[in-house]
Each structure stands twice: as structure tokens, then as C-alpha cells.
Design an enzyme around this catalytic site. Structure first.
Site, PDB file in Angstrom:
ATOM      1  N   GLU A 140       0.816  -1.206   0.000  1.00 31.25           N
ATOM      2  CA  GLU A 140       0.000   0.000   0.000  1.00 31.25           C
ATOM      3  C   GLU A 140       0.858   1.268   0.000  1.00 31.25           C
ATOM      4  OE1 GLU A 140      -3.022  -0.297  -0.461  1.00 31.25           O
ATOM      5  OE2 GLU A 140      -4.100   1.430   0.357  1.00 31.25           O
ATOM      6  N   ASP A 141       1.896   1.285   0.783  1.00 30.50           N
ATOM      7  CA  ASP A 141       2.626   2.539   1.003  1.00 30.50           C
ATOM      8  C   ASP A 141       4.012   2.590   0.374  1.00 30.50           C
ATOM      9  OD1 ASP A 141       0.512   3.554   2.470  1.00 30.50           O
ATOM     10  OD2 ASP A 141       1.259   2.716   4.351  1.00 30.50           O
TER      11      ASP A 141
END
Ligand code: MN
Length: 502
Positions: A75-76
């Protein structure tokens, strides 16, 4: 930052292969997040390392801890799923995927839907380990909430109280629930927080003194009666739980008897009852305050005997008696059942009973004159049967935990209105069911439906997490065709009424 050594230290006793996995995950996450910072300005990796350490402290295994280290890389840090699969395998990818999915479910402050959202959260997680990772992640985020922009803090703290702490409670993880509640409390009710903190401060000194006096006397008496005491200590009531109790007692602290409670840990259940007899032989119990949660455990599995006694100087002290196993379970809940002790799963036999017990309120089930046993069997969901089978073959706690699937909501779908309200429908439901579940007027004037922003047919089966928007027109009315699309009896009844009324 939690160091690799600290995490491995908590994992002692595991195989070299497990240590190697955690080491690889640690190093990979450190590299992947190296350019990112937290709101506090600290390296982002600090967050995932602390999440992993929390998991190790909950007693989780190497796979879950590794997934905790890696939970934000897709996600990051823009690591691809393919790379994750290649380097860490399907199981870890599955866990990270689940963590990401439930991370997207946002609580929008609609209190009446908190229960649905909790269910959705659990249903989406699919695996208890995913929830454990989310809880460990939330614990670190709450500890660092002061660094988050002010306008976001209250929403995050509210979400913690509405969604996360009830789940921790349901899973019997008392320690985590207390921590999360107390971290959220000052952001949600700042004034009340100060008031309760002050009240507890005023009272705690004398209360602790009294508890220590009682403890000394009791230890002596138990020794005289040849009952081994493994440990005594006291616990201060957590602030948020004190606050909730005060609300029921007109905010009068003198009516709260367990600000500090004495805990006595003895080897066996029989010792618990013997100790209770000895306690009541020394001090008079307050009527109506003896609670035998050993014979009748709380719904989340909590066991102990509680009694409140007059100490003779005009005061009252609460005493809690339990065995070491009960103590462990009260603190670690579901995790306590799957942790190793001398290479054996603790309490192996009770695990199914216990998991079933805590989740029963979620399961529903009809009471149509069936026997208890029949009822238990008819509501037994697939995940529970899987667990029973798994326990017969599995000795690895990691695997057992994976077997506690959360697919007992498989026959429900949870969908959102554009405002973020959650509507809970049976599987196979369509926009027609959704429209009538929201409001009769919306159903009666439905002209079309958008699912996740796209115009969709009225016979589309909805999936959990869909955002459904109903387009209405005053001239639109139900047609007999809709009866074919409607799955719920509510929608079918309303459609029939409308058609026959025309
Ligand atoms: Mn995170």
C-alpha cells in the site's frame, strides 16, 4: 524502533527457519520504507517494527509477525504483489491483502452502524491473524496519535472505541482493549478524561495502601492453610472503564469498589474455591458482589472469581482469584490459546468451545424447540468445523490460528450507502433489496442503480464493500419483474403491495 533482536528475543524457542523468515521480512521492510517518514518525522519503518513487536508480545508466530513487518509495503511502498508472492509466499501475501482491505473500511461516525461495521471488519478479514495484525497496527497508531493532524485525531480515536476495542474485547484480549480505550479516551472526551484522571489520582493512594494490607494478611492465611500462591498483585482500573462505571454511579467515585482490585493467582480451580472460602472466613463479603466467572465464564471466555469484602475499617476491597491459565487468557484472549508452552498448544481441548462461545452472539440461529446439541450443530459454521478438524492434525499454533477462519458471515453481504452507512443483506441480494432496506420511498421510486459509481443492472448481486447509490424518479414504480430480482422478504412484500395497489 523495535530492533530485530528484540523481536527475535520474544520469539525464543522457534525454529531457525522461522527466525530466518522474520529476519528477511525485517530487512525487506526496512529497505522498502527507507524513504518514508511518519507524521512525527520519524522513519516509517519504526511503525511496522513496533507493530511486529506488538504481535510478538501477543504471542503470535513467525508468519504473522513477518506479515506485520510487511503490512504496509504494498500500500505505502509500492512493492508489487508479485514480488511479495515470490519472496514471501502466498500465505503472507494473503494476510497483507486482508490487512489492506480492512484498512479501507472507514468508520464515519454513524454510531448505529458500528455493529454492522464491526461485523464487516471481521467478515472481510477472513482470518483471525489479519485482525490481530490490524489491532497491533492500531495500537501503535494510537500511541503516536498526537503527531497526526488535529482534525483527524478525534475520528481515529472514535473509530478505535467503536470498532477496534469491541473486537479486542470480543476476542478476549483484555490487556489490548484497556490500552486502546485509554489511548482513545482523551481525544474523544477530553474534559471527562481530565475529570476521571483526577478522581482516580485522588483515590488511588489510599486504595492501594488498603489493597496491600489485605494482600499481606491473605497471603499469610493462605500459607497457613497450605494453599500455594503463585502470585498476588493488584490492577488499577483502566481510565475508560472507570469512566463507564462512573456514568452508572452518578460520577460518584465512592461507589466504585474496584479502582484497585487485588489479584490472587493460585494453581488450580479447586484452590480458587478454597481461597474464596478462606477470604470470606477473614472478611465479610458484600452481598450480591460475589461473581463466579469460573462456573459461568463471561461471553468472551473470561474466568475468575470476584468478591468484594468489608475490610473492617469501613472500606471495601475487590479480590479476584484465578489460575495462571485464566490469567493468561484474560490478558491475551484468542492468542493465549495458540501459544506454545513446552511445545504444546495450551488448553487445546477448550479452544473450540471457547472460540465458539465468544463468537456465538454473532452467529444467531433459530430456537425452534431443538435440543441444545442440535442447536449447536445446526448453527455450527464452516470455520468451526474446519477448526475442529484442524486441531486434530495441527500442532503448529500459526496454522491453528489460520484455521480459525472468519467466514461465518459468508451468507451475509455488507454494502454501503454513498454516505457510508452500512446495510446488512443476505447473500445474493440486489440493488432492489438494498433500495427497500434503505427506505420504502427509495425502493418505490427506483429508476436505476449505481454500484461503485457505475450504472448497473437491477439484478446484479451485491458484494461486501460495494457502495450502492439508488437513482430515483417520481414517475418510477415497482414492476412484477422486480420480484425476480428481490431476495429479501421485505423487498418482495413492498413490491407486491405496490403492484396490487396500482
Ligand atoms: Mn500500518
Amino acid at each position: 524502533m523495535a530492533t530485530l533482536e528484540e523481536i527475535l528475543e520474544l520469539l525464543k524457542g522457534v525454529s531457525d527457519q522461522d527466525k530466518d523468515l522474520v529476519t528477511r521480512a525485517y530487512e525487506f521492510a526496512q529497505e522498502a520504507h527507507k524513504k518514508q517518514k511518519r507524521y512525527s518525522g520519524e522513519p516509517y519503518f519504526l511503525h511496522v517494527s513496533e507493530t511486529a513487536k506488538n504481535l510478538a508480545e501477543f504471542g503470535m508466530g513467525a508468519v504473522t509477525i513477518s506479515a506485520g513487518l510487511l503490512h504496509d509495503v504494498i500500500e505505502d511502498a509500492e512493492v508489487s504483489k508479485e514480488e511479495m508472492r515470490e519472496k514471501f509466499g502466498d500465505e503472507i501475501l494473503f494476510l497483507i491483502d486482508g490487512v489492506t482491505k480492512i484498512g479501507k473500511l472507514k468508520y464515519r461516525g454513524v454510531e448505529r452502524h458500528a455493529e454492522s461495521l464491526r461485523k464487516l471488519f471481521i467478515a472481510t478479514a477472513k482470518d483471525i491473524r489479519v485482525i490481530m495484525i490490524r489491532l497491533a497496527d492500531r495500537l501503535h497508531n494510537m500511541k503516536t496519535l498526537e503527531h497526526v493532524p488535529a482534525h483527524k485525531r478525534k475520528r481515529i480515536a472514535q473509530e478505535t472505541l467503536q470498532i477496534y476495542t469491541p473486537i479486542a474485547h470480543r476476542l478476549g484480549i483484555g490487556r489490548l482493549r484497556g490500552q486502546l480505550e485509554d489511548l482513545a479516551f482523551p481525544y474523544v472526551h477530553p474534559e471527562k478524561y481530565k475529570e476521571v484522571l483526577e478522581l482516580r489520582k485522588q483515590k488511588s493512594k489510599e486504595t492501594i495502601k488498603r489493597v496491600e494490607k489485605v494482600s499481606k494478611k491473605l497471603k499469610k492465611e493462605l500459607a497457613a492453610q497450605k494453599i500455594e500462591v503463585i502470585k498476588t498483585d493488584y490492577r488499577m482500573k483502566h481510565l475508560y472503564s472507570l469512566y463507564k462505571k462512573l456514568l452508572k454511579k452518578d460520577m460518584n467515585i465512592d461507589k466504585v469498589y474496584d479502582i484497585a482490585a487485588l489479584r490472587v493467582i493460585v494453581p488450580t480451580v479447586v484452590d480458587c474455591y478454597k481461597a474464596l472460602g478462606i477470604i470470606h472466613g477473614i472478611w465479610t463479603p458484600l452481598p450480591g458482589r460475589i461473581k463466579d466467572y469460573i462456573a459461568s465464564p463471561k461471553i468472551n471466555g473470561y474466568q475468575s472469581i470476584h468478591t468484594t469484602v468489608f475490610t473492617g475499617d469501613g472500606f471495601l476491597v475487590e479480590i479476584q482469584v484465578r489460575t495462571p491459565e485464566m490469567h493468561r487468557e484474560a490478558e491475551f484472549g484468542v492468542a493465549a490459546h495458540v501459544s506454545y508452552k513446552n511445545g504444546k498448544i495450551l488448553d487445546e481441548k477448550n479452544t473450540t468451545d471457547w472460540v465458539k462461545k465468544i463468537l456465538e452472539p454473532f452467529l444467531g440461529g433459530e430456537t425452534s424447540g431443538e435440543s441444545e446439541q442440535e442447536k449447536a450443530q445446526s448453527v455450527r459454521p464452516a470455520w468451526l468445523s474446519n477448526l475442529i478438524e484442524a486441531q486434530e492434525e495441527v500442532s503448529d499454533p500459526e496454522e491453528l490460528l489460520g484455521a480459525i477462519q472468519t467466514d461465518f458471515f459468508d451468507d451475509r453481504v455488507f454494502v454501503f450507502t454513498p454516505n457510508g452507512d452500512v446495510i446488512d443483506l443476505p447473500e445474493g441480494s440486489t440493488p432492489v433489496d438494498f433500495a427497500f432496506a434503505v427506505h420504502t420511498d427509495i425502493g418505490s421510486h427506483m429508476a436505476g442503480a449505481k454500484i461503485n459509481g457505475k450504472l448497473s443492472s437491477l439484478e446484479t448481486a451485491l458484494a461486501s464493500g460495494d457502495i450502492v447509490e439508488i437513482v430515483t424518479k417520481n414517475s418510477a414504480h415497482p414492476t412484477p419483474k422486480w420480484l425476480e430480482y428481490a431476495k429479501t422478504s421485505l423487498a418482495r412484500r413492498k413490491i407486491r403491495n405496490s403492484i396490487s395497489g396500482n
